[in-house]
Design an enzyme around this catalytic site. Structure first.
Site, PDB file in Angstrom:
ATOM      1  N   GLY A 114      49.841  11.305   7.971  1.00  6.75           N
ATOM      2  CA  GLY A 114      49.488   9.921   7.669  1.00  6.75           C
ATOM      3  C   GLY A 114      48.169   9.641   8.355  1.00  6.75           C
ATOM      4  O   GLY A 114      47.703  10.436   9.141  1.00  6.75           O
ATOM      5  N   CYS A 115      47.545   8.495   8.067  1.00  6.87           N
ATOM      6  CA  CYS A 115      46.198   8.312   8.602  1.00  6.87           C
ATOM      7  C   CYS A 115      45.698   6.891   8.569  1.00  6.87           C
ATOM      8  O   CYS A 115      46.291   6.022   7.965  1.00  6.87           O
ATOM      9  CB  CYS A 115      45.190   9.125   7.784  1.00  6.87           C
ATOM     10  SG  CYS A 115      45.612  10.828   7.588  1.00  6.87           S
TER      11      CYS A 115
END
Lengths: 499, 360
Positions: free
Chosen positions: B12-13
């Protein structure tokens, strides 16, 4: 010589609920049930093939058909089946005939592949709330982009097939199966926006008007092929082989060659309709190229050409050759594929499983940079929607179904199609039996089946977080192997579960 | 522990960007503020930045940014580089100590031009092929930036710490893009961080694409090697292939990567319908399924794109001179700039800005 060793395969059990109404007598085309001179209801078990017609139609639920309980001397190696076949050949001499796909217990790779689903890192998609696309195009992909002088894209494209679902109906000839069976399948293909394949027996004139949903076949017997027929279809399939009997031709017995069959095939009624083993104008790959181009010329390059081959040992090299011969679509039929009649030994022992074939063909075509030049249809033993998803994840663009479609029409897999007597009105040309299959009802059953599978495919895709079936093609990260050895995983290019 | 490329690691980011519409220069502290605001969206296992127009004195040379595990890798690389390129300058990329950034590799940059004259297109192909080949072949050497007048700065750590480590406040850029990573595993390798860059294109991505294997196989068929096994790498190669090899515009590229649904296409008038059908039929294996938000930087321009179902957040805001993009509104608010309303980027609708052109 009479086969004195032959036993009845089945026992027909009639309970005291029977009110001797006689429906079983009327329904059995084999004459298993009959009234004797004293109007007593009798049974000739020797004739029973266990098609279940009488069981289903008995309003009193008084009938049961079971395997003959008599046991031959037990031997795990020399099974009863082996011995019975020897008795048959020793007394009657000849090639053993069977119908439909192999009934042998062999490893089914579909059953060893588990499907993936999204958890946490990637959301699953709810097909009830979000679009879930199952539309598929079959044919060459145009990757050379060209523009006009204003820089606008020129949308010039190759001929292709467009399907709302990744499922076509397999080729089954008029002759092998009945007119109402054909009509049911064609009508269902129209409703589901997919394709009916007329098989090698030509296209009945009644179906010319529905050409947008028809695939016609050019097989080694060239039955029923003329310009009119090539004009009345969406695609032309060159049939080189089929999974049930790779390497050999076909034989429609004279008793199935009725007026309607003969007219459609353009042959003499009542003759034995023989398809030679090879196409006598295709002895090599360059000959195939010529036939492909001939068909393209004849249809003015408006229709994709399909080449259908059985999955055999060298299938990846063969398909790579076919892809270079101008074909737009290749149909690969695995060894579980069906047939109206096939020599038992060929059916059960020749060819390779479709799962391995698709995986290696997809891989080879990619290595050769040809995968976008040709679409792949996998067939031969597709039983349910999970098989469809697995075949696509292994690299097929779409699948085609034959046996599953016939089962939807009522077939109970007695595998006696070659007798020409089918109590379900499917694999027969006897008028009284054909009349039993109502094309309206048949169509609805097939539409229901395709729709149900499509719903299931959408659920599976949604779980994977994939909302276009084209993103599933060759997506082997969606598959995990269970109970397969390293070599099998290597060929399937699938990781072991948990790996 | 397996390195990035030996294993596929979902992540995720947080992503963010500042794009100067009129070409004014912005120093790196601004983008650090943005990405720092979204600290919660990273987990300290990767972060990075790209700045455009940061090397005006070498604007015509390819700026090669390299990671080396050791001096042997550096020597091997340099002996090859000096054979094939004219090297105008090379130096260690300046860094300062930051407690959040540990075990950094050797980080160097080289401003170069190929010795052999080629057409522009051939030269670009040569650059890509040479650098990818070096990454593949020279153990311990990794090229992570190769564009002209631009540079990627990335590594393992929180992005704001990496920004400080690379002293980004000393660089002036017309466009900054940043990335903070939240991988599910511990890749621990600097090369695996974002942005992923090819020539002057740099890409950051938030999401996990479910079409990865389909996209990868198509890319490998046309000659790319997906050696990192990351979504970002695959998306970057697809954009590279579509724009550089097939000549598609970024708009067309977005129409392929995040194609409209058939249900929408069927409602379009014929011209549009035929256009989208053509793209979807012929470039189906470039379609990206699953959640993603991406920001792509390129010379004088930027593109932001969300997946077809809007499964990842991405917002934008702008004023006369600047466009801001971020995973979260807070990142834009933190800049305390006077901007028009902050809006969500809609599913599959690309936001594309090219300096000197009205936005599409």
């Amino acid at each position: 010589m009479r086969n004195i060793y032959a036993l009845n395969e089945y026992e027909v059990l009639r309970s005291d609920r029977c009110d001797t109404c006689g429906v079983c007598v009327k329904q059995c085309g084999y004459g298993v049930h009959y009234f004797d001179e004293n109007h007593r209801l009798c049974v000739d078990e020797m004739k029973c093939v266990n098609c279940q017609r009488c069981v289903v139609f008995c309003h009193a639920h008084a009938l049961k058909i079971i395997r003959n309980r008599n046991e031959m001397h037990h031997n795990d190696y020399w099974s009863e089946r082996e011995r019975k076949e020897i008795y048959k050949q020793a007394t009657q001499s000849g090639i053993l005939l069977s119908s439909m796909g192999s009934s042998q217990k062999q490893k089914c790779y579909f059953d060893h592949l588990m499907l993936n689903a999204s958890q946490v890192t990637n959301p699953s998609i709810d097909p009830l709330r979000e679009p879930m696309e199952t539309k598929v195009f079959l044919g060459k992909k145009t990757r050379d982009v060209s523009r006009d002088e204003n820089g606008k894209l020129i949308l010039k494209d190759e001929a292709y097939l467009k399907l709302d679902v990744p499922i076509l109906f397999s080729a089954m000839s008029l002759g092998a199966i009945s007119y109402p069976a054909h009509k049911s399948i064609l009508e269902a293909a129209k409703e589901c926006n997919t394709y009916y394949n007329a098989g090698e027996g030509g296209l009945h004139p009644d179906f010319f008007k529905d050409k947008e949903h028809v695939i016609v076949q050019v097989a080694s017997g060239r039955f029923g092929i003329e310009k009119k027929v090539l004009d009345a279809c969406a695609a032309v399939e060159i049939k080189i082989g089929q999974g049930a009997k790779p390497g050999i031709g076909g034989h429609l017995p004279s008793n199935k060659n009725t007026e309607i069959v003969a007219k459609t095939r353009m042959i003499q009624q009542g003759s034995e309709a023989i398809s030679p083993a090879p196409h006598h104008d295709i002895y090599s790959i360059e000959d195939l190229h010529q036939l492909v181009m001939l068909i393209k010329e004849a249809t003015h390059y408006t229709k994709p050409v399909i080449v259908k081959v059985a999955a055999v040992h060298n299938i990846s090299a063969i398909t790579s050759g076919i892809a270079r011969s101008g074909a737009d679509i290749i149909c690969i039929d695995g060894y579980r594929g069906g047939s109206g009649a096939a020599p038992t030994r060929i059916r059960d022992h020749v060819g390779i499983p479709i799962e391995l074939a698709i995986a290696s063909v997809d891989e080879r075509l990619r290595e050769e940079g040809l995968r976008d030049q040709v679409s792949l249809i996998a067939s031969g033993g597709i039983r349910n929607s999970a098989d469809v998803v697995k075949a696509i994840a292994l690299g097929a663009d779409a699948v085609s179904i034959g046996t599953a479609a016939l089962v939807a029409l009522g077939c109970h897999l007695c595998q006696n199609c070659h007798s020409g007597i089918c109590n379900w009105g499917i694999a027969t040309q006897r008028e009284d039996l054909c009349a039993r299959l109502n094309p309206q009802i048949g169509k609805q059953a097939l539409v229901n089946l395709i729709r149900s599978w499509t719903y299931e495919i959408r659920e599976i895709m949604g779980g994977m977080g994939i909302n276009s079936i084209e993103s599933l093609k060759g997506n082997r990260l969606m598959l995990a192997a269970v109970d397969l050895n390293e070599k099998e995983c290597e060929i399937l290019k699938v990781r072991y579960a948990g790996e | 522990m397996k390195r990035e490329g030996e294993v596929r690691i979902p992540a995720g980011c947080a992503i963010a960007a500042i794009f100067s519409k009129d070409g004014h220069l912005v120093d790196g502290s601004r983008i650090i503020t943005m990405i720092q605001t979204m600290h919660e969206r990273s987990n300290g296992l990767g972060g990075g930045f790209v700045g455009y127009d940061i090397y005006p004195e070498y604007q015509d040379d390819y700026a090669i940014h390299m990671f080396f595990d050791d001096l042997t890798a550096k020597r091997t690389f340099e002996s090859e580089l000096f054979d094939k390129f004219k090297v105008f300058k090379y130096e260690e990329i300046p860094t300062r100590q930051n407690p959040g950034v540990v075990s950094s590799p050797l980080i160097w940059r080289y401003f170069v031009l190929p010795l052999e004259q080629r057409t522009m297109k051939e030269e670009e192909n040569f650059m890509v092929a040479t650098m990818l080949d070096i990454n593949e072949r020279i153990e311990g050497a990794y090229c992570f930036s190769m564009g002209k007048n631009m540079g990627v700065f990335k590594g393992v750590g929180y992005p704001e710490d990496l920004g400080d480590f690379y002293m980004l406040e000393k660089y002036q850029a017309t466009c900054w893009i940043a990335h903070g990573r939240y991988p599910t595993n511990t890749p621990g390798w600097w090369g695996g961080a974002h942005p992923f860059s090819l020539l002057d294109m740099a890409l950051v991505h938030n999401g996990e694409i479910s079409s990865y294997d389909t996209n990868r196989k198509m890319l490998e068929m046309v000659g790319y090697k997906c050696s990192l096994q990351t979504d970002t790498e695959a998306i970057a190669y697809m954009i590279d292939d579509l724009t550089r090899h097939h000549g598609f515009t970024l708009e067309e590229c977005a129409h392929i990567l995040a194609a409209p649904f058939w249900s929408e296409i069927e409602k379009m008038e014929d011209g549009q319908k035929n256009y989208y059908t053509y793209l979807r039929k012929n470039f189906a294996d470039y379609l990206i399924c699953g959640p993603f938000s991406i920001i792509v930087g390129f010379k004088d321009g930027i593109m932001a794109l969300n997946d077809r179902c809007k499964l990842r957040s991405l917002v934008m805001a702008e004023n006369e001179s600047t466009l801001y993009l971020a995973s979260e509104e807070s990142a834009i608010r933190a800049l305390k700039e006077d901007v028009d309303k902050i809006s969500c980027i809609r599913a599959s609708e690309a936001v594309i800005y090219k300096r000197g052109e009205k936005h599409a």
